[in-house]
Structure formats: structure tokens, C-alpha cells
Scaffold this active site. Sequence first.
Site, PDB file in Angstrom:
ATOM      1  N   SER A 307      -1.896  10.634   0.001  1.00 59.48           N
ATOM      2  CA  SER A 307      -3.245  10.178   0.289  1.00 59.48           C
ATOM      3  C   SER A 307      -4.311  11.228  -0.064  1.00 59.48           C
ATOM      4  CB  SER A 307      -3.327   9.758   1.763  1.00 59.48           C
ATOM      5  OG  SER A 307      -4.529   9.103   2.049  1.00 59.48           O
ATOM      6  N   ASP A 318      -6.314  16.662 -13.088  1.00 57.62           N
ATOM      7  CA  ASP A 318      -6.981  15.877 -14.128  1.00 57.62           C
ATOM      8  C   ASP A 318      -8.169  16.604 -14.744  1.00 57.62           C
ATOM      9  OD1 ASP A 318      -5.140  13.965 -13.471  1.00 57.62           O
ATOM     10  OD2 ASP A 318      -6.585  12.336 -13.268  1.00 57.62           O
ATOM     11  N   LYS A 332       0.422   7.468  -2.501  1.00 56.25           N
ATOM     12  CA  LYS A 332      -0.438   6.559  -1.743  1.00 56.25           C
ATOM     13  C   LYS A 332      -1.830   6.576  -2.365  1.00 56.25           C
ATOM     14  CE  LYS A 332      -2.447   5.638   2.814  1.00 56.25           C
ATOM     15  NZ  LYS A 332      -3.870   5.749   2.444  1.00 56.25           N
TER      16      LYS A 332
END
Length: 545
Positions: A307, A318, A332
Amino acid sequence: MTKRQKNYRVYLPIAFALVLISGIIFGFLLQNSASQHKAISFITGNRSAYHKVDEIIRYVDNNYVDSVNQEHLEADAIKGMMNDLDPHSLYISAADFDEMNDPLRGSFQGIGISFRIEKDTIMVINPIPGGPSAKVGLMAGDRIVKVNDTLVAGVHVTNNMAIHKLKGKKGTKVKVTIYRRGVPKLLHFTITRGIIPTYSLDIAYMVNKQLGYIKLNKFSATTYEEFDHAVTKLRKEGMKKLILDLRGNPGGYLNAAIHVADEFLPKGKIIVFTKGLHRPKTVAYSTSKGQLKHTDVAILINEGTASAAEIVTGALQDNDVGVVIGRRSFGKGLVQEQIRLPDGSALRLTVARYYTPTGRCIQKPYKKDDFKAYYAEAYRRYLDGEMQHPDSIKFNDSLRFVTPKGRVVYGGGGIMPDIYVPLATDTLHSFYNILANKGMIYQFAFEYTDSHRPQLRKFTDFSLFDKGFNMTGKEYRDLVAYAKSKGITENSRKVKLSEDRIKILFKAYVGRNILNEKGFYPIYHEIDPIFKKAVQVMDKRHVND
């Protein structure tokens, strides 16, 4: 009077009777028609005319052969709805609300102790410094025998029972009766409950002259404040690089994750974006406020990282910031909103998915009728060999994404680290693995601490403990005998090969028992393969590269 008039008067009472009967029949038919209309609306789902769940509960309550609890029926109905949605939408009863939400609030109301149930007794591991229990004189090792004159020892007390008896509103009082080793009589204390802080940051310390370490166990209302304070402290101590440990971190508040990720990113970078059917796309961008924009970072993750912890990891990976080390994260990618209901209960509903800066949704698949398999998927990784061999992990090429610097990343099932560290299962240290997995070292360390508290009290800080305490040869032999008494035996060669690791873990557990997390992690890290790999990698990376 004519003959026709006479006949009319004769039949007039009959006519009135027929009209009356017709009216009754018509009224009955009209009522029945309305009921049928309701039933048809019920079947066809015409919500404006009828509410199925309310009517069924009302019908059961009014007509069932035995008495029923309407609140329980409502709760079960709501839970049934949630089971048809996703694994993270859930109903929270009023009784469970505080227990579910306190960890994320950053505080709770109670007496301020950490405890465990030991031999059917509530044993104080440590009073929270400055908390209500510490102020009245409760000590580590105390056994709670009674709470408000109710016996709680030897009556099969559970953790939840103990929590419910000891927690309570600020300002209320609770009486506890204590057995303390070496004291002949029971001790009595009256404790005034207070606000007890809960911390999401386990420890922050300098690994070496340039490398700092921070471990976050969740993302709560106070996480960013704790993190910011720790970073300021470590930078004053010379930190140029950081290991951010998010292993076992189940997540928490989205905003807390955004603030932590913002610390590392230059202004204007996407941290995360969310969108759902009834929620427009919302994008969180980095600002210029972070302290760590020029600090190299290693992010540690494993199958328990989920999460909000995955949001931070994905944001840095990224954006090509730092290096991710460990094992594949949980997966999640769903965002919940919580609404409080008038009766004190609450609903956490998934309202959106979140996406990492490259556009990945890392939510792993789930079946609506098999949420148990969803949560057991991490265990499947052991059976499928992923924990030991990352090559066994199969990624869907349609979920392939590329970062600005050309790093290939995947969505659809957690975050894959840049450097994979398999789970250590070598046979050379099988005795260590058995004892550690069965909790034998933990239990032996706990009992050792409890019986040696007078000697251990001299270790008031980590430096004194680290230099002055080590497991002796005799104590190791005692542990081997303890394991044997529990049915665990191994040949002398393997017992010897595991000795150094077991001694380190034993020391770490004793350190935690007397000094909390700051007494545990710096010692445990000596045998932590993911941490050791991170140190090795970070030592080779140039500052500000």
C-alpha cells in the site's frame, strides 16, 4: 306506491350489503395489488419504490420464529456486500473502531505499557517512558494479577481481553494489582489513563560515518513528522546516504506516503496518481521542500511491504531515484476512504486505484469469492520457489513500463526490487533456521531477561549494552538443552555452525527487551542479509551520483 317501488325497497338492503361487500373486496384487492407491486419492485430492484435490504431485515425482525438482533443482521448484510467487492473494502463495527484506527492516529488512550501474555498472565515488557504506568512505578517484568479487582491471571486471558480492560478514556482511573519478582506481597497501583503516543518510526541511527538507517513500520498521521525529525538528526551526524527500510510495512495514509516520497524528489515530479469510476484523476507532484533531494537512498522491501509503502517505493523507482533492494512487495494498489456511521461503526470503501509515475497499477489479481487465497498469495511464493529463485517470477509483458532512464518495471503484482536478495535457507545453518522460525530463541531470550533483570539494569543505553553483553558458551548450551526439551535436536556439527548467528539473535532479543527497538536492530543487522546487501551496495555508490 307502485309495484316497481315496492320491489326496489325490498332489494335496497341487499344492494347496500353488496356495495359494502364490494368495497371490502375492492379494498382487499387494492391492498394486495400494492403488496404485489412492492414485491415486484423488490424482485426487479426498483430502488425508488423499495429498499431490499431494509425490508428484508424488517420482515425478518417482525416475523422470524425466534428473536433476532437487528444490529447483527445489518452488520452481516453489510459484510456480505463488502465480500462481493474487493479484499480491502470492509465494515468496522463500533466496538472495533478504535482498535482498527488507533495505530494510524499516532496515539491512543490507555495506561502506556507494552505487554505479552506469558503463562496465562499479562506481563509488562516495558512501560512507555513518561507514560501513566511509568509515572506510578510499574516496571518491566511486572505481572498484572488483577484489573479493577477482577482476576486476570490464570483465567485464559487473551491479548484482546487485556487491551479492553487496560485501555480507556483519558482521565479515567484503573486499579491494577501486580506481582513483582523478589517482592513478597502483591503491589497495588491506581493509574490515570492518558494519551499514549504510538510511533511509526522504529529506529534511526548511523550505520557508518556517511550511511544512515531509518525503519518505518507504517504510515500514520505522525509518520512524516517523525521521519522529518529523524532525517534532521541524522544529517547533523553526517549522513550523506540513507537506507530506508519499508520491509513488513503494511501502509497507511496516502498523504503520509506522499510527504515522505517528496523528501527525495526534485520539484515537479509525479509521486502518484489516483483515479476511480466516481473519482476524477488526481495527481500528486513533488515540491521543492525536501531535505533528501541530494541524498542517495536504498529502499528495502519484501513481501510484507504494501500500500502506502509501495507508493513511496514506486515513486522513487519510477523517477530513477536510489535503488530498491529485497524481495517483491505485496501488491496492493487500491485506495480506501473511511466514513463514520451514526452508530459509531465505519465503512472503508475502495474508491480508486493508485498508479506509480510511469502508470503502473501494482495491484495483484484477486477473485471476489476467494479473498483467503489473495492473502495467502505471499505464502504461495514460498511454495513456488520465488523466495529463493527470482527467475521463477513471471511478469505479464503487457504490463511492462519504462522509467525515464530506461529501467524496465512491471505492474500487476507488487514491485520487483532492482536487486533481489533471496530468502536464506542454507542447510549449513539449519539449526538456527529451525529455532528462529519456531520462536525458540525469542522465548529463551525473554525468559533469560525476566530472570536476570537486576544484572541487566546497568545497561542504560545501547553503547553500554553492545559492549558489555554477549551470550556466553554456557548460556548457548542452556539454549540447546532448552530446544531439546521442546523436541528439537540436531547433530553437533550443525549446532556449532549455527552458534554465532544464534548468539547474535539472542543478544538482539535481549536488547529489545530492555531498550526497545534501539537495542534490537543494530545488533540484528549483523545477520540480516538484505540489510548487509544494502550496506555493500551503498558503500560502492558515490555521494550525489
